[in-house]
Design a protein around this motif. Sequence first.
Motif, PDB file in Angstrom:
ATOM      1  N   HIS A  12      -5.797   6.366  -3.750  1.00 33.16           N
ATOM      2  CA  HIS A  12      -4.450   6.608  -4.284  1.00 33.16           C
ATOM      3  C   HIS A  12      -4.514   6.921  -5.772  1.00 33.16           C
ATOM      4  CE1 HIS A  12      -2.517   4.022  -0.849  1.00 33.16           C
ATOM      5  NE2 HIS A  12      -2.908   5.224  -0.453  1.00 33.16           N
ATOM      6  N   HIS A  25       4.220   4.214 -10.242  1.00 31.61           N
ATOM      7  CA  HIS A  25       4.662   2.829 -10.136  1.00 31.61           C
ATOM      8  C   HIS A  25       3.828   2.094  -9.080  1.00 31.61           C
ATOM      9  CE1 HIS A  25       7.164  -0.692 -10.063  1.00 31.61           C
ATOM     10  NE2 HIS A  25       7.331  -0.557  -8.761  1.00 31.61           N
ATOM     11  N   ARG A  26       3.615   2.748  -7.923  1.00 35.33           N
ATOM     12  CA  ARG A  26       2.871   2.093  -6.853  1.00 35.33           C
ATOM     13  C   ARG A  26       1.423   1.824  -7.241  1.00 35.33           C
ATOM     14  NH1 ARG A  26       0.957   4.525  -1.009  1.00 35.33           N
ATOM     15  NH2 ARG A  26       0.437   6.272  -2.354  1.00 35.33           N
ATOM     16  N   THR A  27       0.761   2.850  -7.779  1.00 32.16           N
ATOM     17  CA  THR A  27      -0.685   2.730  -8.019  1.00 32.16           C
ATOM     18  C   THR A  27      -1.029   1.977  -9.302  1.00 32.16           C
ATOM     19  OG1 THR A  27      -0.798   4.849  -9.183  1.00 32.16           O
ATOM     20  CG2 THR A  27      -1.115   4.883  -6.794  1.00 32.16           C
ATOM     21  N   TYR A  35      -3.928  -5.524  -4.177  1.00 29.85           N
ATOM     22  CA  TYR A  35      -3.128  -4.307  -4.112  1.00 29.85           C
ATOM     23  C   TYR A  35      -2.643  -4.207  -2.669  1.00 29.85           C
ATOM     24  CZ  TYR A  35      -2.128   0.763  -3.909  1.00 29.85           C
ATOM     25  OH  TYR A  35      -1.541   1.991  -3.724  1.00 29.85           O
ATOM     26  N   TYR A  46       0.175  -2.375  -0.086  1.00 34.03           N
ATOM     27  CA  TYR A  46       1.177  -1.309   0.030  1.00 34.03           C
ATOM     28  C   TYR A  46       1.544  -1.096   1.485  1.00 34.03           C
ATOM     29  CZ  TYR A  46      -2.242   2.023   1.721  1.00 34.03           C
ATOM     30  OH  TYR A  46      -3.174   2.675   2.475  1.00 34.03           O
ATOM     31  N   GLN A  88       4.553  -7.251   1.078  1.00 34.34           N
ATOM     32  CA  GLN A  88       4.716  -6.612  -0.234  1.00 34.34           C
ATOM     33  C   GLN A  88       4.749  -7.632  -1.380  1.00 34.34           C
ATOM     34  OE1 GLN A  88       4.440  -3.379   0.064  1.00 34.34           O
ATOM     35  NE2 GLN A  88       4.143  -3.400  -2.137  1.00 34.34           N
ATOM     36  N   ASN A 136       1.642  -8.074  -3.507  1.00 38.21           N
ATOM     37  CA  ASN A 136       1.092  -7.055  -4.395  1.00 38.21           C
ATOM     38  C   ASN A 136       0.948  -7.603  -5.809  1.00 38.21           C
ATOM     39  OD1 ASN A 136       0.220  -4.413  -5.120  1.00 38.21           O
ATOM     40  ND2 ASN A 136       2.211  -4.068  -6.059  1.00 38.21           N
TER      41      ASN A 136
END
Length: 201
Positions: free
Chosen positions: A53, A61-63, A74, A76, A140, A143
């Motif tokens: 990713h 924002h996610r990575t 991590y 997702y 989630q 994370n």
Amino acid sequence: MKLPLSYYSNQDVLFLAQDLLGKVLFTNINGEITAGIIVETEAYFGIQDKASHAYGGRRTHRTETLYAHGGVSYVYLCYGIHHLFNVVTSVKDEPHAVLVRAIEPLIGKEIMEKRRQMPVSRTAISSGPGSLAKALGINQAFNKKDLIGNEIWIEDHGIAYNPDEIAAGPRIGVAYAEEDAHLPWRFFVKGNKYVSKPNKV
DNA sequence: GACACGATCGGCT
DNA sequence: GCCGATCGTGTCG
């Protein structure tokens, strides 16, 4: 017992992906402790890996979690249904990670049965990244959690495998990664019944 | 604001 | 072996 922060600082993610085999992954959710022996992993090699990713230095924002210092989780959502758990490794701004693909249930088996709605005698209970996450109650909310905290962590129970007990093959579900799709960066314990795709090497 | 798609799983054929 | 589920994310407009 609990792996220290320094363990995750190792900059060789291919080494760590293999070294994590045999280590024990724990979660503690409101006192419900579950744990399993890691028997299958995949390495994701930072910005130069087309399957990652973080390929090309992509930073969203996610990575963002991947760019943290090694030693955080991590997590997702994949296919809108499954939560996939990775161990972030290496140093800050070097987004290496190890995807955990299968565990062998060790502690809290009844809790896993309740979460998965199946008996622990079925290997499907924790075979495959989405399945093990559900068995351990990982979602989630996990994370960017510190892996040396008291909600999710990894212990060394002295289980180690010789190189000849470990198989390496191409990673699963990364056909989009072009020439990187066939790199042998998936590692698993030979003959372990929880390995998700034992035939693919 | 819209849209195409994924580091998968489980049920059905 | 095939196929549908299901939604956050990233990219484009």
